[in-house]
Motif scaffolding. Structure first.
Motif, PDB file in Angstrom:
ATOM      1  N   ILE A 156      -2.843   4.859   2.823  1.00 14.44           N
ATOM      2  CA  ILE A 156      -2.060   3.628   2.652  1.00 14.44           C
ATOM      3  C   ILE A 156      -2.872   2.412   3.086  1.00 14.44           C
ATOM      4  O   ILE A 156      -2.843   1.363   2.433  1.00 14.44           O
ATOM      5  CB  ILE A 156      -0.734   3.735   3.438  1.00 14.44           C
ATOM      6  CG1 ILE A 156       0.217   4.688   2.716  1.00 14.44           C
ATOM      7  CG2 ILE A 156      -0.076   2.365   3.606  1.00 14.44           C
ATOM      8  CD1 ILE A 156       1.439   5.072   3.513  1.00 14.44           C
ATOM      9  N   THR A 157      -3.623   2.545   4.178  1.00 13.24           N
ATOM     10  CA  THR A 157      -4.445   1.409   4.621  1.00 13.24           C
ATOM     11  C   THR A 157      -5.529   1.085   3.592  1.00 13.24           C
ATOM     12  O   THR A 157      -5.919  -0.079   3.446  1.00 13.24           O
ATOM     13  CB  THR A 157      -5.090   1.673   5.992  1.00 13.24           C
ATOM     14  OG1 THR A 157      -6.058   2.730   5.895  1.00 13.24           O
ATOM     15  CG2 THR A 157      -4.042   2.007   7.043  1.00 13.24           C
ATOM     16  N   GLY A 184       0.816  -1.206   0.000  1.00 13.19           N
ATOM     17  CA  GLY A 184       0.000   0.000   0.000  1.00 13.19           C
ATOM     18  C   GLY A 184       0.853   1.260   0.000  1.00 13.19           C
ATOM     19  O   GLY A 184       0.505   2.264  -0.647  1.00 13.19           O
ATOM     20  N   PHE A 185       1.971   1.231   0.720  1.00 12.00           N
ATOM     21  CA  PHE A 185       2.887   2.368   0.737  1.00 12.00           C
ATOM     22  C   PHE A 185       3.464   2.589  -0.664  1.00 12.00           C
ATOM     23  O   PHE A 185       3.533   3.744  -1.145  1.00 12.00           O
ATOM     24  CB  PHE A 185       4.005   2.116   1.744  1.00 12.00           C
ATOM     25  CG  PHE A 185       5.085   3.168   1.759  1.00 12.00           C
ATOM     26  CD1 PHE A 185       4.776   4.506   1.923  1.00 12.00           C
ATOM     27  CD2 PHE A 185       6.427   2.814   1.620  1.00 12.00           C
ATOM     28  CE1 PHE A 185       5.768   5.479   1.949  1.00 12.00           C
ATOM     29  CE2 PHE A 185       7.424   3.771   1.652  1.00 12.00           C
ATOM     30  CZ  PHE A 185       7.096   5.106   1.813  1.00 12.00           C
ATOM     31  N   ALA A 198      -3.844  -0.815   0.722  1.00 11.87           N
ATOM     32  CA  ALA A 198      -3.266  -2.116   1.119  1.00 11.87           C
ATOM     33  C   ALA A 198      -4.247  -3.237   0.791  1.00 11.87           C
ATOM     34  O   ALA A 198      -4.849  -3.847   1.669  1.00 11.87           O
ATOM     35  CB  ALA A 198      -2.933  -2.106   2.609  1.00 11.87           C
ATOM     36  N   TRP A 253       0.902   4.112  -2.758  1.00 10.11           N
ATOM     37  CA  TRP A 253       0.727   5.510  -2.366  1.00 10.11           C
ATOM     38  C   TRP A 253       1.806   6.382  -2.997  1.00 10.11           C
ATOM     39  O   TRP A 253       1.531   7.486  -3.499  1.00 10.11           O
ATOM     40  CB  TRP A 253       0.750   5.633  -0.850  1.00 10.11           C
ATOM     41  CG  TRP A 253       0.651   7.032  -0.336  1.00 10.11           C
ATOM     42  CD1 TRP A 253      -0.477   7.754  -0.122  1.00 10.11           C
ATOM     43  CD2 TRP A 253       1.752   7.895   0.021  1.00 10.11           C
ATOM     44  NE1 TRP A 253      -0.169   9.008   0.357  1.00 10.11           N
ATOM     45  CE2 TRP A 253       1.188   9.118   0.458  1.00 10.11           C
ATOM     46  CE3 TRP A 253       3.128   7.743   0.036  1.00 10.11           C
ATOM     47  CZ2 TRP A 253       1.976  10.175   0.878  1.00 10.11           C
ATOM     48  CZ3 TRP A 253       3.922   8.809   0.458  1.00 10.11           C
ATOM     49  CH2 TRP A 253       3.339  10.004   0.877  1.00 10.11           C
ATOM     50  N   ASP A 266      -2.214  10.512   5.168  1.00 13.15           N
ATOM     51  CA  ASP A 266      -1.426   9.669   4.275  1.00 13.15           C
ATOM     52  C   ASP A 266      -1.459   8.215   4.746  1.00 13.15           C
ATOM     53  O   ASP A 266      -1.585   7.293   3.923  1.00 13.15           O
ATOM     54  CB  ASP A 266       0.026  10.148   4.225  1.00 13.15           C
ATOM     55  CG  ASP A 266       0.164  11.564   3.711  1.00 13.15           C
ATOM     56  OD1 ASP A 266      -0.572  11.937   2.776  1.00 13.15           O
ATOM     57  OD2 ASP A 266       0.999  12.311   4.252  1.00 13.15           O
TER      58      ASP A 266
END
Length: 505
Positions: free
Chosen positions: A140-141, A42-43, A144, A46, A136
C-alpha cells in the motif's frame, strides 16, 4: 536501509502509524492531510490490484483528537474511487472488521494508534478476510503515489450507528449462552465495572452490560477523550491496572474490565481486586477455548511462562504452541495450523490480543470479555467463582524484562548473530538446556536449585532492540540467571547492555 519509498517509515507491522498532531517536543507531524489521502488511495489501488471489491467501505475511528481531520481525508480519497462510504463515527477496531459481516462491506478503514500517546494516530485496514499482513501494508505504501490528483467529486457517505448493531450481537451472545431464567437479563445481580481509559470502550458498559441487568455503577473513564487525561489506555500498563483494581475493590464488584483505546485488547480483575492479565488471562481464555475442543492447540507469543504450558497441557489436556511476538504472527500461525488440520481454537498474545476461531480469527477485546462474562454467569449458577478456573496456574516467583538497543545500521543481522552464537554457547554449558520449541529467538532453561527458571532473548518485531525475558520459581533466581547470561552477552559491542549491568549492580 535506504529506500525511495516516502511512506515506508509509517509502516508499523500490519498498521500505518505516525505523529498526527503537534504537542510533543521533537516530534514533527508525519500524517499530514496529503499523506493520509495518498495512503488511503494506495489502499483502494491495492484492493483493485488484488481483485477485491471496493464499492462499499466503512470508516471508523477511536477517540484521538486528530480523528476528524484524518477521517475527512480518508473519505475524500475513497470518494475518488466511487466508493459507497459508511461513516461509523466512534467505533472499536474489531467492530470495523465486523462491518464486512453485518453490513456486507467490501473493506473498512479504522483510524487508530491503539494505546500510543495522544499526538499519534494511524490507519488499520480490513477486508472480508480480516486484517492485512505486513507485506500488504508495504505494498500500500508503494501504491500511495503522491502525484495522484485530487479531484472535486460527489461523495456518497452514510452516517451509520454500527456500534449499536455490534453491541446487540454481543448482548444476544450472552443471553443465548447463559440461558438464564430471566433470559433477557442474564447479568441481573452482577456488579461489573468497566474502565475504558477515555477510549471508545465505554459502549460496553452502556450498550452491552447495563441492558442485560448488570450493575455498572463505578465504571470509569467511559467518555471518549483523545488526550487520555486519566491514564494510558493500555491493559499492559501497571498504572492503568491499578485504577481498575481499585475500582473493583471500592465498588465491591464481581468483575473489572479494562480496554485499550480501540478495544482490540482487554484485561480483567477478579472480585478480590487481583489482575487477570498476561499469563493469567491467556490461561482463562484457554479454559474457555478448550471446553469444546478437547486436545486443541493454543497458539501464544514466545514470552509466555512455563507454568502456563503446564496448565494448558497437564490441567486442560491441550497443546501449548509458542510462536512469535506480534498479534498478526500468532493469528496467522493459528490459521495456518488450522488449514493443516490441527485444531486451533485460540491464538493469544500476552498483551491481551485474543483471536477465537469461532469469531472469524479476529482479535477482539470485547468478544474476549464477553466469553469471560458468560463463563462467570454459568459458574455462578453452580455457586462457583470465575477465578477458581485458573487456581492451578503456577506463576513465577520472579520475572524481569530488559531491553538492549542494537547500535548498528543492519540491526537484524546483529540480532540474528547473537541468537546463533548463543545457541552454540548454551549447547556447551552445563546446566543450560535449550528449549525444543524455539520459533522466535532462543529460550534456555536453567534447572539448578537456586535458579529454576528460563531466559528468552529475541529480536524485536520492528525496532533495533533485543528484549531479554527472565523468569524464576525461586527467590533471587532471576539475578542468578542474568549473571550467568552476562558473561556471554557482554562480548557484543553493538549491544547496549547497560540495563543488565544496572540490574545486576
Amino acid at each position: 536501509m535506504k529506500t525511495d519509498n516516502p511512506y515506508i517509515h509509517l509502516k508499523s507491522g500490519s498498521d500505518i502509524r505516525g505523529v498526527a498532531v503537534d504537542g510533543v517536543a521533537g516530534e514533527n507531524v508525519e500524517l499530514t492531510d496529503d499523506v493520509i489521502f495518498h495512503l488511503t488511495a494506495g489502499f483502494c489501488r491495492w484492493l483493485r490490484e488484488k481483485g477485491r471489491g471496493s464499492k462499499k467501505i466503512a470508516v471508523g475511528h477511536d477517540s484521538r483528537i486528530s480523528a476528524q481531520r484524518i477521517k475527512k481525508q480518508v473519505i475524500e480519497a475513497l470518494s475518488l474511487f466511487d466508493c459507497e462510504i459508511y461513516d461509523c463515527g466512534y467505533a472499536s477496531t474489531p467492530a470495523m472488521f465486523m462491518t464486512t459481516i453485518d453490513l456486507d462491506c467490501d473493506a473498512s478503514v479504522q483510524i487508530t494508534a491503539s494505546h500510543h500517546p495522544f499526538n499519534r494516530n494511524g490507519l488499520k485496514f480490513f477486508t472480508k478476510d480480516g486484517g492485512l499482513d505486513p507485506e500488504d501494508i508495504e505494498r500500500i505504501t508503494v501504491l500511495a503515489d503522491s502525484s495522484f490528483e485530487r479531484k472535486i467529486t460527489q461523495t456518497r457517505v452514510k452516517e451509520t450507528d454500527y456500534m449499536s448493531v455490534y453491541s446487540e450481537r454481543l448482548r444476544n451472545m450472552i443471553c443465548r449462552e447463559v440461558n438464564a431464567e430471566d433470559y433477557d437479563h442474564p447479568l441481573k445481580g452482577y456488579k461489573i465495572v468497566v474502565d475504558a481509559g477515555n477510549g471508545v470502550g465505554g459502549f460496553y458498559a452502556e450498550k452491552v452490560l447495563a441492558p442485560l441487568g448488570a450493575d455498572v455503577a463505578g465504571s470509569q473513564f467511559l467518555e471518549p477523550d483523545g488526550m487520555f487525561p486519566n491514564h494510558i489506555p493500555n491493559p499492559e500498563n501497571s498504572q492503568a491496572m491499578e485504577y481498575i483494581c481499585r475500582a473493583v475493590k471500592a465498588n465491591g464488584a464481581d468483575l473489572g474490565i479494562i480496554f485499550d483505546t480501540d478495544v482490540d485488547r482487554a484485561g480483567c480483575v477478579d472480585e478480590k481486586g487481583r489482575e487477570i492479565n498476561r499469563n493469567r488471562l491467556v490461561a482463562l481464555a484457554s479454559v474457555i477455548a478448550l471446553e469444546d475442543n478437547a486436545g486443541g492447540t493454543i497458539v501464544t507469543d514466545s514470552v509466555t511462562s512455563t507454568g502456563l504450558t503446564d496448565f494448558i497441557e497437564q490441567d486442560l489436556g491441550g497443546v501449548h504452541y509458542r510462536f512469535k511476538r506480534g498479534y498478526r504472527n500468532v493469528i496467522n500461525e493459528q490459521m495456518r495450523l488450522q488449514r493443516e488440520g490441527i485444531n486451533c481454537p485460540l491464538a493469544m498474545e500476552t498483551s491481551g490480543h485474543a483471536a477465537f476461531r469461532d469469531n472469524y480469527y479476529l482479535d477482539d477485546g470485547a468478544y474476549l470479555v464477553t466469553k469471560i462474562i458468560v463463563k462467570m454467569a454459568q459458574m455462578g449458577k453452580q455457586g462457583k467463582k470465575l477465578e477458581s478456573l485458573i487456581e492451578n496456574l503456577r506463576e513465577p516467583m520472579e520475572a524481569k524484562e530488559l531491553r538492549f538497543r542494537i547500535n548498528a545500521e543492519d540491526f537484524r543481522a546483529v540480532g540474528l548473530s547473537v541468537i546463533e552464537k548463543l545457541e552454540h554457547y548454551a549447547a556447551g554449558k552445563e546446566g543450560w538446556r535449550i528449549a525444543d520449541d524455539n520459533r522466535e529467538g532462543i529460550r534456555i532453561y536453567f534447572d539448578g536449585a537456586d535458579q529454576k527458571g528460563w531466559l528468552l532473548i529475541r529480536l524485536s518485531v520492528h525496532d533495533p532492540i533485543m528484549p531479554l525475558n527472565v523468569e524464576s520459581d525461586v527467590a533471587g533466581g532471576v539475578k542468578r540467571i542474568a549473571a550467568e547470561f552476562a558473561a556471554f552477552i557482554r562480548d557484543f559491542r553493538e549491544l547496549d547492555v547497560r540495563p543488565l549491568d544496572e540490574f545486576l549492580s
